[in-house]
Design an enzyme around this catalytic site. Sequence first.
Site, short mmCIF file in Angstrom:
data_model
loop_
_atom_site.label_atom_id
_atom_site.label_comp_id
_atom_site.label_asym_id
_atom_site.label_seq_id
_atom_site.Cartn_x
_atom_site.Cartn_y
_atom_site.Cartn_z
N ASP A 33 0.82 -1.20 0.00
CA ASP A 33 0.00 0.00 0.00
C ASP A 33 0.86 1.26 0.00
O ASP A 33 1.97 1.27 0.55
CB ASP A 33 -0.88 0.05 1.25
CG ASP A 33 -2.00 -0.98 1.24
OD1 ASP A 33 -2.06 -1.79 0.29
OD2 ASP A 33 -2.81 -0.98 2.19
N ASP A 34 0.30 2.32 -0.58
CA ASP A 34 0.76 3.71 -0.42
C ASP A 34 1.81 4.19 -1.41
O ASP A 34 2.16 5.36 -1.39
CB ASP A 34 1.27 4.01 1.00
CG ASP A 34 0.20 3.81 2.07
OD1 ASP A 34 -0.97 3.58 1.72
OD2 ASP A 34 0.55 3.86 3.26
N HIS A 84 -6.00 3.15 -4.36
CA HIS A 84 -5.92 3.38 -2.90
C HIS A 84 -6.31 4.83 -2.58
O HIS A 84 -5.82 5.40 -1.61
CB HIS A 84 -4.49 3.07 -2.44
CG HIS A 84 -4.35 2.76 -0.98
ND1 HIS A 84 -5.18 1.89 -0.30
CD2 HIS A 84 -3.44 3.20 -0.06
CE1 HIS A 84 -4.79 1.80 0.97
NE2 HIS A 84 -3.74 2.60 1.14
N HIS A 88 -5.10 9.28 -0.13
CA HIS A 88 -5.07 8.45 1.09
C HIS A 88 -6.14 8.89 2.09
O HIS A 88 -5.87 9.17 3.26
CB HIS A 88 -3.69 8.46 1.74
CG HIS A 88 -3.40 7.25 2.57
ND1 HIS A 88 -3.51 7.24 3.93
CD2 HIS A 88 -3.04 5.99 2.22
CE1 HIS A 88 -3.20 6.04 4.41
NE2 HIS A 88 -2.92 5.26 3.37
N HIS A 172 3.80 -2.16 3.25
CA HIS A 172 3.70 -0.79 2.72
C HIS A 172 5.01 -0.40 2.06
O HIS A 172 6.08 -0.53 2.68
CB HIS A 172 3.39 0.21 3.84
CG HIS A 172 2.05 0.02 4.46
ND1 HIS A 172 1.78 -0.97 5.37
CD2 HIS A 172 0.88 0.70 4.27
CE1 HIS A 172 0.51 -0.90 5.73
NE2 HIS A 172 -0.05 0.10 5.08
#
Length: 202
Positions: A33-34, A84, A88, A172
Site C-alpha cells: 500500500d501507499d 488506494h 489516502h 507498505h
Amino acid sequence: MYLVKTPYLLKKLYPSLIWNQSRKEKVLYITFDDGPIPQVTPFVLSELRKYNAKATFFCIGDNVNKHPEIFKQVISEGHSIGNHTFNHLNGWFTPTDEYIKNIEKCNKKVKARLFRPPYGRIRPTQILSLKNEFKIIMWDILSGDFDQELSPEDCYKNVIEQSENGSIIVFHDSLKAEPRLRYALPNALKYWTEQGYELKAL
C-alpha cells in the site's frame, strides 16, 4: 491499535469485501500500500524479482502522478495494480460523494478494478457505491510495518507465523514502513519460498 490477524467475525460482518482467497492451494497474496515512491518501491520490485514473486500494489493517485516511471515499472514486471484513493483518504471521516470522487480521480491514473480503502476504513454507504465497479480488497494479515514501535524482527514474525494458504498480506512501500520492510520482506520471501508457497498477484 491494530490486529495482525483479521478476526473471523469481522470477515462475516462484511462478506462483500475480500479478506482472503481459497485456503485449498498453497498460495499467498502479498500486497503493498501507499506507493509508488522512488525510495522504497524499486527495492520491493528487486526483492520480488529474486523469488519470481508477483504482488499487488495499491497505489495512491498522487504518488502515481509524481512518479509515473516507477508506476510503469510495477506494471511492466507483471504485478497487479489497485486503487488506494488519490490522497489516502480515511473513509470514516470523508463524505461519501467526496470519497467516490477521490477514487475516480485516482482511477484516471491507475485504471484498476481492485480497490483497498486506506486504513481499512470504509463505511457501508461507500461499499454500496463502489461494489459494482471494484473488487474491494481487505486483508487476512497485517504486517505492522507502519508501526514505528515494532521491531523489524517482530514484523517478520507477524507475517510468517500468521500466514496460511490463501492469505492476503499487507506491507507498505512507504518511508514510514521502510526500516521494518527492508528486513521483513526479504526474509519472509525466502521463508515462504522454502516452504513451497507460490506468491501470486490478485
